[in-house]
Enzyme design. Structure first.
Site: not given
Lengths: 146, 381
Positions: B340-342
């Site tokens: 999740h782009c984390m």
């Protein structure tokens, strides 16, 4: 291991579409990694497995569970069947090219649907000219034409 | 109470396809009013705003001003010129990182790459979460005095946890630091009033709030924006130029270089109006209610457990992508899987990723039931 089959299938389809070319490249990478005993880092196998399982879940959760749990084993069966059919297919093509009979040189030609069925040229056939068949070649029965 | 069935009729895609859409934290579906507004631009006044004095040009200039005003109301800003249109929240954050004068920046440990990578070239530190993954306000209070700016996510795209931003802003201001909030996941789902929060900057994207792709907003207090120099220059950013100098335009135009995404801006205005009409308090309650109905054992919940509109989870023994693909293949349930782009958050916890179901105003209880049923099946595989 289904990526081996995917590679061949997508490779052929890739001749006609860029979409499949990308998948063929991905599956080749996967095949290469598997035969060098590395983990396949594309998730193509995972994608195939998940789609297959997900679709089966609609009809039979039991069957889906079976496929999910024994996916690797089933993959190997499919790969083995694929390789065997590939070898038999190649052998048949060789026989057909060499002996005009895909079943082999000594087999009954009726066993092979690809065996050429030469028509005997009738003496009245206009193609027969001076006892020589122009189109059918030597197998024609045209000696009596003249 | 919201009438979900009525709301669903505002979204043309529900008439065309049968699906369950739980990837709203990435991008929600679009209502007809937004699609119509985009079409209106191309079919009725497809021109340039602010520079052409013909019929189309003046109409568009008015429409853009109207959209800016709607966005101003949407977040409770004081003046329309405090609303800068950008490409998305990422560009808004980069604008501050490159234009605001500061030396050091403090972020949380649960930032999207958009609010982490732009700061890494500066003196940067993170506030680690507590064991229950909530924000550690004490640790923040100890650290913040050493930093010029605090840039933090308001509502996390991981599991929808909202940081105590009111306290964060108060403490930061007491210590002389400015605060930028990444509102990409909060602005579309909860009432935000920038003046009540006293936040210095707020960044958010149009595509996460029912608006079109390619348009976002940076809100900034007028006095701060006035003191900042744009990091992209070009058409419309200057009122005059010579071969070796230029005179910058007034706010907000000095930050809006080149031809703008007019259909995007107009669509964003319509989306803001639509959400204001429904009321984000109602939307927030509806999302919380949906998530509270997910009752499933043997699923590992990721992040802070509490009220939110995002359910982040892993099923032991199953990959996150596997789960997402099986849900898609079986009942056309669309969720997100991965980091999740984390990546920083997952890497620091040695996790590969997770599956995420995120809800919005048009999701129903029946959809939640189907989702839970399918998860139960996947769990048993």
């Amino acid at each position: 291991m289904l990526c081996l089959i995917a590679w061949v299938v997508f490779g052929i389809l890739g001749l006609f579409s860029v979409k499949y070319r990308v998948l063929a490249k991905e599956s080749f990478d996967c095949v290469f990694r598997r035969i060098t005993f590395k983990k396949c880092n594309s998730n193509l196998d995972e994608r195939i497995k998940s789609k297959l399982t997900g679709n089966l879940m609609k009809f039979s959760p039991k069957m889906a569970r079976g496929v999910y749990r024994h996916y690797e084993f089933l993959s190997w069966i499919f790969v083995a069947l694929f390789v065997v059919s590939l070898v038999l297919g190649a052998q048949g093509a060789y026989n057909l090219a060499m002996y005009d009979n895909c079943a082999g040189p000594n087999a009954d030609p009726d066993q092979c649907i690809f065996t050429p069925d030469y028509d005997v040229v009738d003496c009245d056939d206009p193609l027969c000219d001076d006892g020589h068949c122009e189109e059918c070649g030597d197998d024609c029965d045209c000696e009596e034409c003249s | 109470m919201m009438n979900v069935e009525k709301i669903r009729k505002d979204f043309p895609i529900f008439e065309k396809k049968k699906f369950i859409y739980f990837d709203n934290a990435c991008m929600p579906l679009r209502p007809k009013v937004v699609i119509d507004k985009i079409n209106e631009y191309y079919t009725e006044y497809p021109a340039c705003a602010g520079r052409s004095y013909h019929d189309f040009g003046t109409r568009l200039t008015d429409e853009v001003a109207n959209a800016r005003d709607l966005v101003k109301k949407f977040i409770g800003a004081k003046k329309a010129k405090e609303i800068i249109f950008t490409k998305n929240a990422t560009e808004s954050i980069n604008l501050v990182a490159n234009s605001f004068k500061f030396n050091s920046v403090l972020t949380s440990d649960r930032e999207h790459n958009s609010n982490l990578l732009p700061w890494q070239k500066f003196d940067h530190d993170v506030v680690k979460s507590k064991k229950d993954f909530s924000f550690d306000l004490e640790s923040f209070s100890d650290k913040v005095k050493n930093f010029d700016i605090v840039s933090m996510v308001h509502t996390s795209n991981l599991e929808g946890y909202s940081l105590p931003v009111k306290e964060i802003i108060k403490i930061a201001h007491e210590q002389g630091a400015k605060v930028l909030l990444d509102g990409a996941q909060s602005v579309p789902h909860k009432e935000i009033n920038v003046r009540k929060l006293d936040v210095d900057f707020l960044a958010f994207s149009g595509h996460k709030m029912l608006g079109p792709n390619g348009v976002g907003v940076l809100y900034g207090k007028e006095e701060l924006l006035d003191g900042m120099k744009p990091f992209i220059l070009g058409g419309e950013t200057v009122s005059d130029s010579t071969y070796d100098s230029y005179k910058l335009e007034e706010l907000p135009h000095k930050f809006e270089a080149g031809l703008q995404n007019y259909p995007g801006i107009l669509g964003l205005g319509s989306a803001a109006k639509y959400l204001m009409k429904i009321g984000r308090n109602n939307i927030e309650k509806h999302e919380n209610m949906l998530k509270s109905k997910i009752d499933i054992e043997g699923v590992e919940k990721i992040g802070h457990v509490g009220e939110s509109g995002i359910f982040n989870f892993n099923i032991p023994g199953k990959g996150a992508h596997e789960v997402a693909m099986m849900l898609s293949a079986s009942k056309n349930i669309m969720i997100r899987s991965g980091a999740h782009c984390m990546h920083s958050w997952f890497n620091s916890r040695n996790l590969e990723g997770s599956a995420r179901a995120s809800f919005y105003l048009y999701n129903t209880l029946e959809e939640i039931d189907t989702f839970v049923e399918e998860l139960e099946k996947i769990k048993k595989l």
